[in-house]
Design an enzyme around this catalytic site. Structure first.
Site, PDB file in Angstrom:
ATOM      1  N   CYS A  27       9.436  53.202  -3.920  1.00 58.09           N
ATOM      2  CA  CYS A  27       7.520  53.350  -3.821  1.00 58.09           C
ATOM      3  C   CYS A  27       7.217  54.284  -4.293  1.00 58.09           C
ATOM      4  O   CYS A  27       7.482  53.796  -5.136  1.00 58.09           O
ATOM      5  CB  CYS A  27       7.941  54.352  -2.083  1.00 58.09           C
ATOM      6  N   HIS A  56       9.520  49.649   1.209  1.00 58.73           N
ATOM      7  CA  HIS A  56      11.129  49.970   1.636  1.00 58.73           C
ATOM      8  C   HIS A  56      12.313  49.096   1.834  1.00 58.73           C
ATOM      9  O   HIS A  56      12.665  49.112   3.377  1.00 58.73           O
ATOM     10  CB  HIS A  56      11.053  51.090   2.326  1.00 58.73           C
ATOM     11  N   GLU A 103      15.423  49.985   2.350  1.00 56.29           N
ATOM     12  CA  GLU A 103      16.111  50.311   3.105  1.00 56.29           C
ATOM     13  C   GLU A 103      16.124  50.601   4.325  1.00 56.29           C
ATOM     14  O   GLU A 103      17.217  50.701   5.310  1.00 56.29           O
ATOM     15  CB  GLU A 103      16.186  52.065   2.572  1.00 56.29           C
TER      16      GLU A 103
END
Length: 630
Positions: free
Chosen positions: A399, A526, A528
């Site tokens: 990001c 993102h 994750e």
């Protein structure tokens, strides 16, 4: 539908989220469909506008909901996909009731906390509990975590709602697990049960009687303490479960299983679990827990962030790194670096801090630059990206990390010294990163580009595309207001920064990569958020493998880990260890190593006798946390 309400006492942050996730893990391992609901008693509509120092990171769901980080725990533990309504806040409930009152649904009656607010809570829970979270099958069990502690004034309507709810759904369909702290004062050296007694007494005073008391402690507590809690809290000794601080959170479900939680819930909630199959329930978790204990070789990753004083600010990033590290058979050592300490202003004001932080960065094996908002520390992130690029250090940007990498490249390779983002400098001469007007309405809450979106890969060769398994497109979760200015893309690509992924309209840049670098990758999304213990995120796996010098071999083998890569031994021991592995492990087409780029497929070594300790029963598309405590 069966309901398990998880409440907390004494202090917040005692581990209710992991305990609730572990209940779900135990039941799901027995073949039951499980969903989860997190209740946050604050008046905010959602977690989107929180500072990371308030409640930790903001977790984003597929549908774009910005929710509490505990929902990330639920998704990772249970491998399910939750929705925005799985996170209930006081703000949402009151907003719903007030909107009904405005449309006349209460027929002019006085709107009160009881019954209108409490009824709205109960109806919300019943509705969401029936919503599928894995495929189209309705769940059978709903785990509800009530945030905060019993006695908090903001949580009172929810406690009253569940007091009524237990009669609404009948006793055999509802049970309460109360999580409480058992402190161990250094002055006395013995565990104190009085705080737990007080919190249970308060809970019972509100009309809820705990069926299980989960005692959190720093060290294991003895049978005498359990019996004391049992005696004063009106539960049987077998209903007092002690969970002490563990090396890995993946030990928690195993410890709860050892305390016969499955048998208790089976009888209490009439779940009809076939107890003869119980031995097979948690084999994957046993493998994960065992692997956290056997990994010996380290990998050092520096996280250059803005909110490093509170590690929960990067909870999902840390988990994703742990998943990838353990999949690579490495023990993760994290180094948190406050990005503003890398800036020239720090050199002038506090030179010792400046040099200390730069030393940490230089000694790391790989660098991760996570997301964030605002100007503070941005120049430090840009300098970290420059150092990683010039010194060929593996880097993953996420990001804001991507935006920092693009700005750095424009300044130092394109010669655009005034390159910047309009988030920091609205009048920047060369605005490499610009805001998205359709998502920037001047109202902060819920106005970003949020949720799961499609990224299209280009046809050019790409490391990150290989790690994902060479698909044409992927879907990942987003949370951003700013994007790379497309008018600069041709110049950036001419100088070697390749945009290998874009949105479906090919207007928004999603992934960058440097072709002449061991691993310099950044994503606007993102990754994750979708990492799982058994399915590590490909960008994170690439970072870890590049940091230990194994990425090229991994890609050459078709994104498969070799026995040598799985070995914990030092280089002089590897030949012997690999020979032992090949003797002790039979690799077959069905149970052996299969193509699983990015952990999307099952990549495993069969569990056979004779395998060396570090790889016995290894499932190589998984990983586990190395948290020091729950």
């Amino acid at each position: 539908m069966k309901y398990i309400l998880v409440t907390g006492g004494v202090i917040s942050g005692v581990g209710k989220g992991v305990i609730a996730s572990s209940f779900g893990t135990l039941l799901k391992s027995c073949g039951l469909g499980v969903t989860s609901i997190k209740i946050d008693p604050y008046i905010n509509i959602d977690a989107g506008t929180f500072s990371p120092y308030e409640h930790g990171e903001v977790f984003v769901l597929d549908d774009g909901a910005e929710v509490d980080l505990d929902l990330g725990n639920y998704e990772r533990f249970l491998d399910i996909t939750l929705h925005r309504d799985n996170n209930i806040t006081t703000g949402k409930i009151y907003k719903l009731v007030i909107e009904k009152e405005r449309t006349g649904e209460y027929l002019g009656k006085t709107v009160q906390v009881v019954p209108h607010i409490t009824d709205a809570i109960q109806e919300w829970v019943e509705r969401v509990a029936e919503t599928p979270v894995q495929g189209t099958t309705k769940p059978q069990v709903c785990i509800v975590e009530l945030g905060g502690t019993i006695g908090d004034i903001e949580g009172m309507p929810f406690v009253e709602a569940f007091r009524q709810f237990q009669f609404r759904v009948k006793r055999e369909n509802f049970c309460v697990a109360h999580v409480s702290l058992v402190p161990l004062p250094k002055a006395t050296g013995e565990p104190k049960t009085k705080p737990t007694q007080s919190s249970v007494r308060e809970l019972r005073g509100f009309g809820l009687s705990p069926d299980l008391i989960v005692c959190r402690s720093e060290k294991p507590i003895g049978l005498e303490v359990k019996e004391k809690i049992s005696n004063f809290c009106h539960v049987g000794p077998d209903q007092v479960i002690c969970i002490h601080d563990l090396n890995s959170i993946y030990h928690v479900p195993l410890l709860m299983e050892q305390n016969c939680v499955i048998e208790f819930l089976n009888e209490r909630l009439q779940l009809n679990i076939d107890m003869n199959k119980r031995t097979k329930c948690l084999q994957q978790w046993r493998d994960l827990a065992r692997r956290t204990e056997t990994v010996r070789r380290d990998v050092n990753i520096a996280i250059v962030g803005k909110y490093t004083k509170f590690t929960d600010s990067y909870a999902s990033v840390v988990k994703a790194l742990q998943h990838a590290a353990l999949a690579s058979n490495r023990r993760l050592n994290l180094v948190f670096i406050e990005s503003c300490q890398l800036e020239v202003t720090t050199l002038q004001k506090e030179p010792s801090k400046y040099h200390k932080e730069w030393q940490k960065l230089c000694e790391s094996d790989g660098i991760l630059v996570p997301g964030g908002f605002g100007s503070r520390g941005m120049e430090g992130k840009i300098r970290a990206c420059q150092w990683a690029r010039e010194n060929r250090k593996p880097l993953l940007g996420i990001c804001l990390g991507l935006q920092a990498a693009v700005i750095e490249f424009a300044r130092n390779k394109l010669g655009l010294k005034d390159a910047n983002t309009t988030e920091i400098d609205p009048e920047a001469g060369n605005a490499l990163v610009i805001d998205m007007p359709e998502h920037h309405t001047g109202q902060l809450g819920g106005t970003m580009r949020l949720g799961k979106r499609t990224t299209i890969f280009s046809d050019s060769p790409s490391i990150i595309k290989h790690l994902y398994g060479n698909p044409k497109s992927i879907e990942e979760r987003h949370r951003h207001r700013y994007e790379v200015n497309p008018k600069y893309v041709p110049q950036l690509e001419q100088h070697g920064m390749i945009f290998v992924g874009t949105d479906i309209d090919k207007k928004r840049m999603e992934i960058i990569e440097l072709g002449d670098h061991p691993y310099f990758v950044a994503t606007q999304y993102h990754p994750e958020y979708l990492s799982r213990p058994l399915k590590p995120s490909p960008p994170f796996l690439g970072l870890i493998l590049a940091s230990v010098g194994k990425l090229n071999t991994y890609i050459q083998r078709g994104c498969r880990l070799s026995p040598r890569q799985l070995s914990d031994a030092s280089s002089e021991e590897e030949d012997t260890v690999v020979a032992d592995i090949l003797k002790g492990i039979k690799i077959s087409k069905t149970n052996g190593i299969t193509n699983g780029c990015g952990g999307g497929s099952s990549t495993s070594i069969s569990d056979t006798e004779g395998a060396c300790g570090g790889v016995n029963g290894l499932t190589m598309n998984g990983g586990a946390s190395s948290d020091a405590s729950v």
